[in-house]
Design an enzyme around this catalytic site. Structure first.
Site, PDB file in Angstrom:
ATOM      1  N   ASP A 230      -5.929   1.384  -2.109  1.00 28.41           N
ATOM      2  CA  ASP A 230      -4.819   1.705  -3.155  1.00 28.41           C
ATOM      3  C   ASP A 230      -4.069   2.980  -3.060  1.00 28.41           C
ATOM      4  O   ASP A 230      -4.608   3.812  -1.972  1.00 28.41           O
ATOM      5  CB  ASP A 230      -6.180   2.173  -4.260  1.00 28.41           C
ATOM      6  CG  ASP A 230      -5.452   2.189  -5.693  1.00 28.41           C
ATOM      7  OD1 ASP A 230      -3.966   1.643  -5.911  1.00 28.41           O
ATOM      8  OD2 ASP A 230      -6.151   2.613  -6.582  1.00 28.41           O
ATOM      9  N   GLY A 231      -2.833   3.031  -3.534  1.00 28.10           N
ATOM     10  CA  GLY A 231      -2.195   4.169  -3.450  1.00 28.10           C
ATOM     11  C   GLY A 231      -0.846   3.945  -2.796  1.00 28.10           C
ATOM     12  O   GLY A 231      -0.281   5.043  -2.504  1.00 28.10           O
TER      13      GLY A 231
ATOM     14  N   HIS B  94       4.094  -0.490   0.274  1.00 31.81           N
ATOM     15  CA  HIS B  94       3.368  -1.374   0.586  1.00 31.81           C
ATOM     16  C   HIS B  94       3.518  -1.831   2.276  1.00 31.81           C
ATOM     17  O   HIS B  94       2.599  -2.279   2.708  1.00 31.81           O
ATOM     18  CB  HIS B  94       3.681  -2.718  -0.121  1.00 31.81           C
ATOM     19  CG  HIS B  94       3.376  -2.785  -1.529  1.00 31.81           C
ATOM     20  ND1 HIS B  94       2.240  -2.072  -2.036  1.00 31.81           N
ATOM     21  CD2 HIS B  94       4.146  -2.777  -2.691  1.00 31.81           C
ATOM     22  CE1 HIS B  94       1.994  -1.996  -3.305  1.00 31.81           C
ATOM     23  NE2 HIS B  94       3.266  -2.550  -3.773  1.00 31.81           N
TER      24      HIS B  94
ATOM     25  N   SER C  15      -5.218  -8.540  -6.307  1.00 31.53           N
ATOM     26  CA  SER C  15      -6.268  -8.823  -7.376  1.00 31.53           C
ATOM     27  C   SER C  15      -5.774  -9.828  -8.209  1.00 31.53           C
ATOM     28  O   SER C  15      -4.363 -10.240  -8.569  1.00 31.53           O
ATOM     29  CB  SER C  15      -6.646  -7.560  -8.080  1.00 31.53           C
ATOM     30  OG  SER C  15      -5.574  -7.080  -9.280  1.00 31.53           O
TER      31      SER C  15
ATOM     32  N   GLU D  56      -5.721  -9.437 -11.263  1.00 31.39           N
ATOM     33  CA  GLU D  56      -4.731  -8.857 -12.192  1.00 31.39           C
ATOM     34  C   GLU D  56      -3.640  -8.267 -11.731  1.00 31.39           C
ATOM     35  O   GLU D  56      -2.638  -7.983 -12.505  1.00 31.39           O
ATOM     36  CB  GLU D  56      -5.752  -7.652 -12.761  1.00 31.39           C
ATOM     37  CG  GLU D  56      -6.917  -8.073 -13.482  1.00 31.39           C
ATOM     38  CD  GLU D  56      -8.133  -8.575 -12.740  1.00 31.39           C
ATOM     39  OE1 GLU D  56      -8.534  -9.615 -13.010  1.00 31.39           O
ATOM     40  OE2 GLU D  56      -8.470  -7.972 -11.562  1.00 31.39           O
TER      41      GLU D  56
ATOM     42  N   ARG E 240       2.170  -7.036 -12.424  1.00 37.55           N
ATOM     43  CA  ARG E 240       3.230  -6.300 -11.906  1.00 37.55           C
ATOM     44  C   ARG E 240       4.794  -7.215 -12.012  1.00 37.55           C
ATOM     45  O   ARG E 240       4.637  -8.228 -12.268  1.00 37.55           O
ATOM     46  CB  ARG E 240       2.693  -5.804 -10.646  1.00 37.55           C
ATOM     47  CG  ARG E 240       1.589  -5.100 -10.578  1.00 37.55           C
ATOM     48  CD  ARG E 240       1.404  -4.541  -9.178  1.00 37.55           C
ATOM     49  NE  ARG E 240       0.057  -3.645  -9.243  1.00 37.55           N
ATOM     50  CZ  ARG E 240      -0.278  -2.776  -8.214  1.00 37.55           C
ATOM     51  NH1 ARG E 240       0.679  -2.663  -7.361  1.00 37.55           N
ATOM     52  NH2 ARG E 240      -1.273  -2.048  -8.251  1.00 37.55           N
TER      53      ARG E 240
ATOM     54  N   LEU F 238     -15.147  -9.101  15.178  1.00 38.90           N
ATOM     55  CA  LEU F 238     -14.937  -8.848  13.712  1.00 38.90           C
ATOM     56  C   LEU F 238     -14.714  -9.802  12.903  1.00 38.90           C
ATOM     57  O   LEU F 238     -13.555 -10.589  13.172  1.00 38.90           O
ATOM     58  CB  LEU F 238     -14.063  -7.731  13.615  1.00 38.90           C
ATOM     59  CG  LEU F 238     -13.678  -7.048  12.118  1.00 38.90           C
ATOM     60  CD1 LEU F 238     -14.759  -6.536  11.411  1.00 38.90           C
ATOM     61  CD2 LEU F 238     -12.420  -6.316  12.312  1.00 38.90           C
TER      62      LEU F 238
ATOM     63  N   ARG G  20     -13.031   3.761  -9.506  1.00 38.05           N
ATOM     64  CA  ARG G  20     -13.282   2.574 -10.168  1.00 38.05           C
ATOM     65  C   ARG G  20     -13.349   1.252  -9.227  1.00 38.05           C
ATOM     66  O   ARG G  20     -12.671   1.368  -8.171  1.00 38.05           O
ATOM     67  CB  ARG G  20     -12.533   2.335 -11.614  1.00 38.05           C
ATOM     68  CG  ARG G  20     -11.000   2.190 -10.983  1.00 38.05           C
ATOM     69  CD  ARG G  20     -10.261   1.760 -12.414  1.00 38.05           C
ATOM     70  NE  ARG G  20      -8.646   1.915 -12.007  1.00 38.05           N
ATOM     71  CZ  ARG G  20      -8.023   3.216 -12.277  1.00 38.05           C
ATOM     72  NH1 ARG G  20      -8.590   4.117 -12.760  1.00 38.05           N
ATOM     73  NH2 ARG G  20      -6.766   3.153 -12.044  1.00 38.05           N
TER      74      ARG G  20
HETATM   75  C1  IPE Z   1      -7.003  -2.771  -7.001  1.00 35.24           C
HETATM   76  O1  IPE Z   1      -5.955  -1.661  -7.179  1.00 35.24           O
HETATM   77  C2  IPE Z   1      -6.577  -3.969  -6.287  1.00 35.24           C
HETATM   78  C3  IPE Z   1      -5.938  -3.675  -4.998  1.00 35.24           C
HETATM   79  C4  IPE Z   1      -5.961  -2.692  -4.175  1.00 35.24           C
HETATM   80  C5  IPE Z   1      -5.422  -5.097  -4.293  1.00 35.24           C
HETATM   81  P1  IPE Z   1      -5.209  -1.637  -8.672  1.00 35.24           P
HETATM   82  O2  IPE Z   1      -4.200  -0.508  -8.120  1.00 35.24           O
HETATM   83  O3  IPE Z   1      -4.510  -2.968  -8.890  1.00 35.24           O
HETATM   84  O4  IPE Z   1      -6.311  -1.250  -9.483  1.00 35.24           O
HETATM   85  P2  IPE Z   1      -6.113  -0.560 -10.743  1.00 35.24           P
HETATM   86  O5  IPE Z   1      -5.004  -1.302 -11.829  1.00 35.24           O
HETATM   87  O6  IPE Z   1      -5.515   0.832 -10.546  1.00 35.24           O
HETATM   88  O7  IPE Z   1      -7.216  -0.507 -11.486  1.00 35.24           O
HETATM   89  C1  IPE Z   2      -2.414  -0.881  -3.790  1.00 37.59           C
HETATM   90  O1  IPE Z   2      -1.318   0.094  -3.997  1.00 37.59           O
HETATM   91  C2  IPE Z   2      -1.693  -2.085  -3.279  1.00 37.59           C
HETATM   92  C3  IPE Z   2      -1.999  -3.099  -4.070  1.00 37.59           C
HETATM   93  C4  IPE Z   2      -2.645  -3.063  -5.644  1.00 37.59           C
HETATM   94  C5  IPE Z   2      -1.227  -4.417  -4.144  1.00 37.59           C
HETATM   95  P1  IPE Z   2      -0.948   0.189  -5.265  1.00 37.59           P
HETATM   96  O2  IPE Z   2       0.161  -0.502  -5.343  1.00 37.59           O
HETATM   97  O3  IPE Z   2      -1.848  -0.146  -6.476  1.00 37.59           O
HETATM   98  O4  IPE Z   2      -0.548   1.648  -5.512  1.00 37.59           O
HETATM   99  P2  IPE Z   2      -0.470   2.682  -6.649  1.00 37.59           P
HETATM  100  O5  IPE Z   2      -1.938   2.651  -7.118  1.00 37.59           O
HETATM  101  O6  IPE Z   2       0.375   2.255  -7.647  1.00 37.59           O
HETATM  102  O7  IPE Z   2      -0.242   3.949  -6.192  1.00 37.59           O
HETATM  103 MG    MG Z   3      -3.244   0.975  -7.718  1.00 36.70          MG
END
Ligand code: IPE
Ligand code: IPE
Ligand code: MG
Length: 233
Positions: A16-17, A33, A61, A63, A67, A127, A186
């Protein structure tokens, strides 16, 4: 401590991030990304070198379809690119790739690239890398129960082993470690069945900045954890 200095069998990562990493640089989210893909490359190499058996990474995910079409399309393109580009390195490192999640919901080109990557790395014995794509923990559990119903498994034979055997991760050990980067604390629908006794690590590092050093630091922290599984010691 019984897990002292034992290489974890299975590490799972909520990557994430990426978006925040890009924003900090005043760049579009896709820039993050793409950088995230490089971090994944480095982390897979590190996990392989460390002798870890399984690594699961949350890439998209059930969910994430919420986006923008642009971002979803960009992420699907990145997945295809990753599946084709990595094969050679994965084979060099003896890494087997599996793409886990609801395949049927993915664009055809992604399904084809996933099939190809799986087939091309199927003989590798090092792996196992699970790329969780269009993956949701609840979706996975529902799918498992539907399969068991279709197989007409009697109610008294539905036990933990039966459920585990019908998950995408059938035959794999549960994750010892679940890492989430970016400071969010989370689970976001990740490996809900499998995480019952996982050790959690929430790190502030944004995913594109994550790499071998971070992975090794987490494993060292993990060695200090006392896993009791409900036992009194
Ligand atoms: C979780 O991250 C899914 C992935 C890392 C692929 P999200 O950024 O989608 O999660 P939320 O919406 O902050 O919970
Ligand atoms: C994780 O990074 C990658 C995916 C969920 C696909 P994010 O795209 O959720 O990045 P933030 O959380 O918006 O920084
Ligand atoms: Mg995120």
């Amino acid at each position: 401590m019984d897990n002292e200095r034992k290489v974890p069998e299975h590490i799972a990562i909520i990557m994430d991030g990426n978006g925040r990493w890009a924003k900090k640089r005043m760049q579009p989210r896709m820039f993050g990304h793409k950088a995230g893909m490089k971090a994944l490359h480095e982390t897979v190499q590190a996990a392989s070198d460390m002798g870890i058996g399984y690594m699961s990474v949350y890439a998209f995910s059930t969910e994430n379809w919420k986006r923008s079409a642009d971002e979803v399309g960009g992420l699907m393109n990145i997945a295809v690119e990753y599946f084709f580009k990595e094969i050679e390195e994965l084979n060099q490192k003896n890494v087997r790739m599996l793409v886990l999640g609801d395949r049927s919901g993915l664009p055809e080109k992604v399904q084809e690239a996933a099939d190809n990557a799986e087939k091309s790395t199927a003989a590798n014995t090092g792996l196992t890398l699970n790329i969780m794509l269009n993956y949701g923990g609840r979706d996975e559990i529902i799918r498992a129960f539907r399969e068991m119903a279709e197989e007409e498994i009697p109610a008294d034979q539905i036990d933990e082993a039966a459920v585990s055997a019908h998950l995408y991760t059938a035959g794999q050990p549960d994750p010892d470690i679940i890492v989430r980067t970016s400071g969010e604390e989370r689970i976001s629908n990740f490996m809900l069945w499998q995480n019952s006794y996982s050790e959690f690590f929430f790190v502030d590092t944004l995913w594109p900045d994550f790499g071998e050093k971070d992975l090794r630091r987490i494993v060292e922290e993990y060695w200090k954890r006392d896993r009791r599984y409900g036992n009194a010691k």
